[in-house]
Scaffold this active site. Sequence first.
Site, mmCIF file in Angstrom:
data_model
loop_
_atom_site.group_PDB
_atom_site.id
_atom_site.type_symbol
_atom_site.label_atom_id
_atom_site.label_comp_id
_atom_site.label_asym_id
_atom_site.label_seq_id
_atom_site.Cartn_x
_atom_site.Cartn_y
_atom_site.Cartn_z
ATOM 1 N N GLU A 204 2.567 -5.902 0.713
ATOM 2 C CA GLU A 204 1.247 -6.519 0.574
ATOM 3 C C GLU A 204 1.407 -8.021 0.774
ATOM 4 O O GLU A 204 2.434 -8.601 0.404
ATOM 5 C CB GLU A 204 0.656 -6.293 -0.814
ATOM 6 C CG GLU A 204 0.224 -4.883 -1.110
ATOM 7 C CD GLU A 204 -0.339 -4.767 -2.517
ATOM 8 O OE1 GLU A 204 -1.566 -4.667 -2.656
ATOM 9 O OE2 GLU A 204 0.459 -4.770 -3.482
ATOM 10 N N GLU B 80 1.869 4.884 -7.353
ATOM 11 C CA GLU B 80 1.514 4.152 -6.135
ATOM 12 C C GLU B 80 2.748 3.396 -5.686
ATOM 13 O O GLU B 80 3.445 2.787 -6.508
ATOM 14 C CB GLU B 80 0.356 3.186 -6.397
ATOM 15 C CG GLU B 80 -0.006 2.307 -5.197
ATOM 16 C CD GLU B 80 -1.167 1.371 -5.500
ATOM 17 O OE1 GLU B 80 -2.053 1.749 -6.304
ATOM 18 O OE2 GLU B 80 -1.177 0.251 -4.951
#
Length: 487
Positions: free
Chosen positions: A147, A142
């Site tokens: 974020e 990933e």
Amino acid sequence: MKFLTIILVLLTLNLSWGDNMAKWILIWSDEFNYNGLPDPSKWNFETEGNAWGWGNGEEQFYTDSRTQNAIVEDGILKIIALKERMEGKEYTSARINTKGKGEWLYGRFEAKIKLPSGRGIWPAFWMMPAKNFYGPWPKSGEIDIMEMFGWYNPYNVYSTIHTEKFNHKIGTHKQEFYYDPKIHSEFNIYAVEWFEDRLDFYFNTNKIFTYRKEASDSSLWPFDKPFYIILNNAVGGDWCRQHGGIGNTVFPQVLYVDYVRVYKLDDGKPKSIDIKINGKGKVKSNINTNNLKFGEDVVLTAIPEEGYRFVGWYGDLYSKSETIKFKIYQNTRILANFVPVDEIIDNGNFIAGLSEWEYWVDNNYGGADFKLLNDGLEINIWKKAKYDWQIQLTTPIELEKEYKYVLNFKAYSKSGKFILRAGFNQRKEPWKSYYSKKFEIDKESKEYSLEFLMQEENDPYCRVEFDLGEHTGKIIIESVSVKKIKI
């Protein structure tokens, strides 16, 4: 203005973003110069994780093609989190991705974003593998380009990678952050430059994090397969609740995206395509696959021999279509996979890794690791389960009434006698078992077989299942085949 912007980007490649900016060439983008839903030729709405909270206990319900939650207007994509009850959730939002429409191996991936704010808000710009070649999360990797956690240092933006060895579930994920109090009031560029040997993460022109390939080990570096882009605006989750929850966050909260762009690096060298074939068939090309120019058009067609069918392209790109068209930007490895026409499993020899396969371990009772070999799959059961089905290896199939199904596989044990159960079961509740049989596996590689006649009504939600939890030890499974025979 953004039409002018894209022209200027193409004309000013001598400007430097990263170490190689002078040679980055734009190959894909969404400038959001339209109105309405996100362009369906580029984006999918992702909703299937609503049922289980997306693995993080998230509190929003992601909607599908609903302009209240995702809309393009005034040259901006807006992903909108709302406080409204839907399908048992207290909030709605949207999550979109490019899976099947835009998947890339290496390049520069960037988006210009203005972030929402509030304790419960969790926006992200990230990438996931197009296929779980090395296994389910986190084994196939990933890449979190950006974020922001509204409940935890809300003026920090984080870049993170997850792999089998480095992931947040075991507290080893690799991560860095950049602090900027204007991330909620101004647009900023978030990017990753992905090379064969490293990932470089950027906040505007600031390099904030480099993750390097230290070894050819998928547990450390699964980043050698195509990934796709995701944009979402999540609400809450397990970690948020540990820090006081959503609290008095004011809704709506909007993730603003000015553009998303993908670049490829042109090093000036000729490119080539390495084509391998599994099974019986051939590949026809519109062009000599050596000495290709950057950006040259390629058309490949898979032609099966009589008695075989084509099941897919694997390697540096994925497709089920017999004919694929693409532009060449780098040296490319492709596998054309052919299987007998009566074979209903596409990847029984694991030539495409764990694509089409899933495994599950009930960690409350058993423990196991799964490792790809050149010619099969090694399963190391290091903790015996209470029941054999608490450690599973499965691949989906459909069962039709009045057909006979013949399962064949090769197996051997590296640690003495080993008992496994193989059979045909449902892959959703009530998890009905249609037929299964136990096999005693020893150290000699042998072929094992079972037959089953489907006498009930058609069931499209089935799977071939290997239950492995009865013993500890290492077992290798190879050459799994299911033939379908009309009675």
